[in-house]
Design an enzyme around this catalytic site. Structure first.
Site, PDB file in Angstrom:
ATOM      1  N   GLY A  43      46.234 110.025  21.838  1.00 59.21           N
ATOM      2  CA  GLY A  43      45.865 108.932  20.831  1.00 59.21           C
ATOM      3  C   GLY A  43      44.751 109.501  20.063  1.00 59.21           C
ATOM      4  O   GLY A  43      44.670 109.835  19.011  1.00 59.21           O
ATOM      5  N   SER A 115      48.207 116.108  22.834  1.00 55.54           N
ATOM      6  CA  SER A 115      47.220 115.778  21.316  1.00 55.54           C
ATOM      7  C   SER A 115      45.843 115.406  21.795  1.00 55.54           C
ATOM      8  O   SER A 115      45.303 116.190  22.220  1.00 55.54           O
ATOM      9  CB  SER A 115      47.965 114.581  20.769  1.00 55.54           C
ATOM     10  OG  SER A 115      47.608 114.451  19.583  1.00 55.54           O
ATOM     11  N   TRP A 116      45.322 114.094  21.581  1.00 49.76           N
ATOM     12  CA  TRP A 116      43.934 113.835  22.047  1.00 49.76           C
ATOM     13  C   TRP A 116      43.863 114.224  23.483  1.00 49.76           C
ATOM     14  O   TRP A 116      42.851 114.480  24.066  1.00 49.76           O
ATOM     15  CB  TRP A 116      43.856 112.236  21.666  1.00 49.76           C
ATOM     16  CG  TRP A 116      42.645 111.681  22.590  1.00 49.76           C
ATOM     17  CD1 TRP A 116      42.789 111.059  23.389  1.00 49.76           C
ATOM     18  CD2 TRP A 116      41.226 112.013  22.580  1.00 49.76           C
ATOM     19  NE1 TRP A 116      41.660 110.426  24.090  1.00 49.76           N
ATOM     20  CE2 TRP A 116      40.887 111.395  23.509  1.00 49.76           C
ATOM     21  CE3 TRP A 116      40.442 112.693  21.509  1.00 49.76           C
ATOM     22  CZ2 TRP A 116      39.152 111.347  23.680  1.00 49.76           C
ATOM     23  CZ3 TRP A 116      39.134 112.738  21.997  1.00 49.76           C
ATOM     24  CH2 TRP A 116      38.651 111.981  22.942  1.00 49.76           C
ATOM     25  N   ASP A 292      53.028 122.057  13.075  1.00 47.34           N
ATOM     26  CA  ASP A 292      52.232 120.799  13.530  1.00 47.34           C
ATOM     27  C   ASP A 292      51.422 120.903  12.241  1.00 47.34           C
ATOM     28  O   ASP A 292      50.264 121.842  12.308  1.00 47.34           O
ATOM     29  CB  ASP A 292      51.641 121.184  15.063  1.00 47.34           C
ATOM     30  CG  ASP A 292      50.916 119.871  15.247  1.00 47.34           C
ATOM     31  OD1 ASP A 292      50.513 119.193  14.411  1.00 47.34           O
ATOM     32  OD2 ASP A 292      50.368 119.695  16.667  1.00 47.34           O
ATOM     33  N   HIS A 320      54.188 118.144  15.821  1.00 46.92           N
ATOM     34  CA  HIS A 320      53.164 117.462  16.600  1.00 46.92           C
ATOM     35  C   HIS A 320      53.809 116.683  17.848  1.00 46.92           C
ATOM     36  O   HIS A 320      53.287 116.567  18.688  1.00 46.92           O
ATOM     37  CB  HIS A 320      52.307 116.768  15.863  1.00 46.92           C
ATOM     38  CG  HIS A 320      51.086 116.194  16.444  1.00 46.92           C
ATOM     39  ND1 HIS A 320      50.001 117.326  16.842  1.00 46.92           N
ATOM     40  CD2 HIS A 320      50.640 115.098  17.123  1.00 46.92           C
ATOM     41  CE1 HIS A 320      49.114 116.518  17.629  1.00 46.92           C
ATOM     42  NE2 HIS A 320      49.433 115.239  17.763  1.00 46.92           N
TER      43      HIS A 320
END
Length: 345
Positions: A43, A115-116, A292, A320
């Site tokens: 996120g 990701s985050w 990505d 991604h």
């Protein structure tokens, strides 16, 4: 080998009081006596995915998932306008992870972030390396201001029409006649010297806090439409991964993302690369899609060069949001690490 293990349900779950009126949802799956592994979702503000449980061998892992502040099943929820985000920062999330580890009686665990979640996992690992048995990161991000600028401005060279729509979804900024700087500079000043995307993200953050629910919803829709544009060329990924969320979850994601990114995630620029040496001796695997566009392969490459002995796997058919090949590499890495003695063994 199929990509994932069969569906599994938690054997325990709860809401952890982490202070500031916040309660963080957590759950544990698999083998209660297995190797502890924490899933750190992306996120920020995505919430934990049920599917994330299935990358782990349930006979060998004690799988721990949690929803970061403001999203998923944690309360209060950022999809509600009266939820204040003051106590939702990277420092708060790092404290929550350590509090959760202690609450569950975990001495050391494997971290899996995407990701985050890879940014947050790295930040936690570098502060608490003694609590780590291994780290597996997918779709690596470092959330530097330069990375944020790329995601909300630089990558627009591939999507000029979509970025123009994203930018024009905001009302024109009111010029500051008391100074000669650019209209967004007043917003950027509080964040330090930054590239132009910092002001755009900050303006979205303010729009997503507007008292008018229609204004908030339109801003969340525009934010997610841009995120979907960035992943739209991933033929093996998940198109529409952002905009397909329910309205409340979509608003929470956009609010939390813009809140974090307009503050540079409260991380010193480049600190996760500079402190990567602290991870020496901890088995690590980085799995990153070559296609990505949101977080280019260079990000994972730079981290691999700074992190002693880490393994970097570039996946040629993935972006991604992943692919079957990326999933195969993830499960293989987790299976291999489940059979590897820990440093304390």
């Amino acid at each position: 080998m199929t990509a994932q293990y069969p569906p599994i349900e938690p054997y325990d779950h709860g809401l952890l009081d982490v202070g500031d009126g916040q309660h963080v949802y957590w759950e544990t799956c698999g083998n209660p006596a297995g190797r502890p592994a924490l899933v750190v979702h992306g996120g920020p503000g995505s919430g934990a995915s049920v599917g994330a449980r299935r990358w782990f061998d349930p006979d060998r892992y004690r799988i721990i998932l949690f929803d970061q502040r403001g999203c998923g099943r944690s309360t209060p929820h950022a999809g509600d306008h009266d939820t204040d985000l003051t106590h939702n920062t990277t420092e708060h999330l790092l404290a929550d992870i350590e509090r959760l580890r202690q609450h569950l009686g975990v001495e050391s665990w494997l971290l899996h972030g995407s990701s985050w979640g890879s940014t947050l996992a790295l930040a936690h690992a570098q502060r608490h390396p003694a609590t780590l048995t291994a780290i597996v990161l997918v779709s690596v991000t470092l959330t530097r201001r330069a990375d944020i600028d790329w995601l909300y401005r630089g990558v627009a060279r591939f999507f000029p029409a979509e970025w123009e729509t994203f930018r024009r979804a905001l009302p024109a900024p009111v010029p500051d006649t008391s100074r000669t700087s650019a209209p967004d500079a007043a917003l950027d000043t509080a964040l330090g010297t930054w590239q132009p995307a910092g002001g755009l993200v900050a303006r979205y953050a303010r729009r997503l806090d507007d008292p008018d629910p229609a204004v908030r919803a339109a801003a969340a829709d525009a934010w997610c439409a841009w995120e979907d544009a960035v992943i739209s060329l991933e033929s093996n990924g998940r198109p529409g991964a952002y905009g397909s969320r329910p309205p409340r979850a979509r608003l929470a994601l956009a609010r939390i993302c813009s809140h974090y990114f307009s503050h540079g995630a409260w991380l010193d620029e480049g600190i996760l690369l500079r402190d990567a040496g602290r991870l020496a001796g901890i088995p690590g695997v980085l799995i990153h899609g070559r296609h990505d566009l949101g977080s280019p392969y260079q990000v994972a490459w730079d981290l691999a060069r700074a992190w002693p002995d880490v393994e970097l796997i570039g996946v040629t058919d993935s972006g991604h949001t992943g692919s079957a090949a990326l999933g195969h590499h993830l499960r293989t890495a987790l299976d291999r690490l489940a059979a590897t003695p820990t440093r304390s063994s």
